[in-house]
Write a protein that holds these residues in place. Sequence first.
Motif, mmCIF file in Angstrom:
data_model
loop_
_atom_site.group_PDB
_atom_site.id
_atom_site.type_symbol
_atom_site.label_atom_id
_atom_site.label_comp_id
_atom_site.label_asym_id
_atom_site.label_seq_id
_atom_site.Cartn_x
_atom_site.Cartn_y
_atom_site.Cartn_z
ATOM 1 N N GLY A 156 47.210 53.224 3.263
ATOM 2 C CA GLY A 156 48.651 53.143 3.380
ATOM 3 C C GLY A 156 49.160 52.261 4.501
ATOM 4 O O GLY A 156 49.874 52.716 5.388
ATOM 5 N N LEU A 157 48.803 50.975 4.488
ATOM 6 C CA LEU A 157 49.249 50.055 5.534
ATOM 7 C C LEU A 157 50.748 49.772 5.408
ATOM 8 O O LEU A 157 51.200 49.309 4.357
ATOM 9 N N PRO A 158 51.540 50.031 6.445
ATOM 10 C CA PRO A 158 52.974 49.756 6.359
ATOM 11 C C PRO A 158 53.296 48.261 6.422
ATOM 12 O O PRO A 158 54.259 47.794 5.825
ATOM 13 N N CYS A 159 52.468 47.503 7.143
ATOM 14 C CA CYS A 159 52.725 46.080 7.326
ATOM 15 C C CYS A 159 51.407 45.359 7.600
ATOM 16 O O CYS A 159 50.538 45.887 8.298
ATOM 17 N N VAL A 160 51.263 44.188 7.019
ATOM 18 C CA VAL A 160 50.053 43.385 7.224
ATOM 19 C C VAL A 160 50.388 42.239 8.164
ATOM 20 O O VAL A 160 51.311 41.466 7.915
ATOM 21 N N GLN A 161 49.626 42.126 9.228
ATOM 22 C CA GLN A 161 49.856 41.075 10.218
ATOM 23 C C GLN A 161 49.018 39.845 9.867
ATOM 24 O O GLN A 161 47.817 39.955 9.618
ATOM 25 N N VAL A 162 49.686 38.686 9.846
ATOM 26 C CA VAL A 162 49.004 37.429 9.523
ATOM 27 C C VAL A 162 49.245 36.430 10.650
ATOM 28 O O VAL A 162 50.392 36.196 11.040
ATOM 29 N N PHE A 163 48.186 35.838 11.158
ATOM 30 C CA PHE A 163 48.285 34.885 12.256
ATOM 31 C C PHE A 163 48.280 33.451 11.727
ATOM 32 O O PHE A 163 47.537 33.118 10.798
ATOM 33 N N PRO A 167 65.726 31.497 7.765
ATOM 34 C CA PRO A 167 65.952 30.861 6.451
ATOM 35 C C PRO A 167 67.022 29.780 6.485
ATOM 36 O O PRO A 167 68.100 29.906 5.920
ATOM 37 N N ILE A 168 66.726 28.681 7.193
ATOM 38 C CA ILE A 168 67.680 27.581 7.301
ATOM 39 C C ILE A 168 67.453 26.582 6.164
ATOM 40 O O ILE A 168 66.348 26.461 5.643
ATOM 41 N N VAL A 169 68.475 25.898 5.796
ATOM 42 C CA VAL A 169 68.376 24.874 4.763
ATOM 43 C C VAL A 169 68.763 23.536 5.386
ATOM 44 O O VAL A 169 69.833 23.400 5.964
ATOM 45 N N SER A 170 67.874 22.581 5.304
ATOM 46 C CA SER A 170 68.143 21.265 5.855
ATOM 47 C C SER A 170 67.499 20.225 4.955
ATOM 48 O O SER A 170 66.840 20.551 3.969
ATOM 49 N N ALA A 171 67.688 18.973 5.318
ATOM 50 C CA ALA A 171 67.098 17.893 4.523
ATOM 51 C C ALA A 171 65.579 17.984 4.507
ATOM 52 O O ALA A 171 64.922 17.475 3.599
ATOM 53 N N ARG A 172 65.013 18.645 5.513
ATOM 54 C CA ARG A 172 63.561 18.746 5.601
ATOM 55 C C ARG A 172 62.996 19.911 4.780
ATOM 56 O O ARG A 172 61.800 19.977 4.547
ATOM 57 N N ARG A 228 59.407 38.667 1.927
ATOM 58 C CA ARG A 228 58.443 39.719 2.249
ATOM 59 C C ARG A 228 58.401 40.003 3.752
ATOM 60 O O ARG A 228 58.185 41.129 4.168
ATOM 61 N N GLU A 229 58.603 38.976 4.567
ATOM 62 C CA GLU A 229 58.666 39.201 6.013
ATOM 63 C C GLU A 229 59.926 39.999 6.353
ATOM 64 O O GLU A 229 59.884 40.910 7.172
ATOM 65 N N LEU A 230 61.018 39.664 5.703
ATOM 66 C CA LEU A 230 62.280 40.362 5.942
ATOM 67 C C LEU A 230 62.179 41.831 5.550
ATOM 68 O O LEU A 230 62.741 42.710 6.208
ATOM 69 N N GLY A 290 59.569 43.589 5.802
ATOM 70 C CA GLY A 290 58.628 44.256 6.681
ATOM 71 C C GLY A 290 57.272 44.516 6.058
ATOM 72 O O GLY A 290 56.455 45.258 6.609
ATOM 73 N N GLU A 291 56.990 43.868 4.929
ATOM 74 C CA GLU A 291 55.692 44.049 4.279
ATOM 75 C C GLU A 291 54.604 43.235 4.975
ATOM 76 O O GLU A 291 53.439 43.632 5.001
ATOM 77 N N VAL A 292 54.984 42.083 5.508
ATOM 78 C CA VAL A 292 54.062 41.247 6.279
ATOM 79 C C VAL A 292 54.753 40.796 7.555
ATOM 80 O O VAL A 292 55.992 40.761 7.629
ATOM 81 N N LYS A 293 53.952 40.440 8.534
ATOM 82 C CA LYS A 293 54.494 39.919 9.784
ATOM 83 C C LYS A 293 53.648 38.741 10.220
ATOM 84 O O LYS A 293 52.438 38.884 10.443
ATOM 85 N N PHE A 294 54.269 37.575 10.319
ATOM 86 C CA PHE A 294 53.546 36.379 10.728
ATOM 87 C C PHE A 294 53.666 36.193 12.240
ATOM 88 O O PHE A 294 54.763 36.253 12.801
ATOM 89 N N VAL A 295 52.526 35.976 12.872
ATOM 90 C CA VAL A 295 52.443 35.893 14.328
ATOM 91 C C VAL A 295 51.724 34.603 14.717
ATOM 92 O O VAL A 295 50.754 34.199 14.059
ATOM 93 N N TYR A 296 52.184 33.975 15.784
ATOM 94 C CA TYR A 296 51.554 32.728 16.237
ATOM 95 C C TYR A 296 50.232 33.006 16.943
ATOM 96 O O TYR A 296 50.070 33.983 17.686
ATOM 97 N N CYS A 297 49.271 32.138 16.712
ATOM 98 C CA CYS A 297 48.023 32.131 17.473
ATOM 99 C C CYS A 297 47.603 30.682 17.649
ATOM 100 O O CYS A 297 47.889 29.840 16.786
#
Length: 217
Positions: A138-145, A158-163, A177-179, A181-188
Amino acid sequence: YRSAVGALMYLASNTRPDLAHSVGMLARYMSKPTAEHWTAVKGVLKYLKGTVAMGLHFGGEEQPRFGGYADADWASDHAERRSTTGYVFSLNGGAVSWQSKRQVTIATSTVEAEYQAASSACREARWLRHLSGDVGMGLPCVQVFGDNQGALSLIKNPIVSARTKHIDVQHHFVRERELRGEVKFVYCPTASNVADMFTKALPTAKFVAFREELGVR
């Protein structure tokens, strides 16, 4: 060539994640391999012979941890200029799911390639999250680096630009999915991103260190 690569694909998909990138690259030339490709296959077989006693090991952690890494190598396919996605998820010290695959759509920047990789990893994380419930975890959230600040910013804002407006809608799945709370992306930092070995060839020392992180011993 096909027989050898097919046999290697079985290993790379089931018990030897350290073979995933090299075998994935060789599999791209199944229809028309050259002598250079056959030499590369023999190189992988030689590596496998020298590490034949290795396999995935789990355990050694008081509190089992579950999480993953995602990465991409931008425009690494010189023929079609497509990028390569790599991700891996580990549980209790050993890899349980991984992938090294050429991206379906062409990325016009490193950020876009990393964003597509994050989207693929998010889909796998969501499936593993549901599976964890079936087996009583029963994982509430999966952390992804991830190691790309631009892609992480795109996920969280969620910005929209020419890029970004040209990016295929299918890849924006990760934002939702991040919003939720199912996954959480973290910098490494890149030096710590294990998924780097699923996107490109690495120096021996780094490859061996990441192989250990996968639980291949």
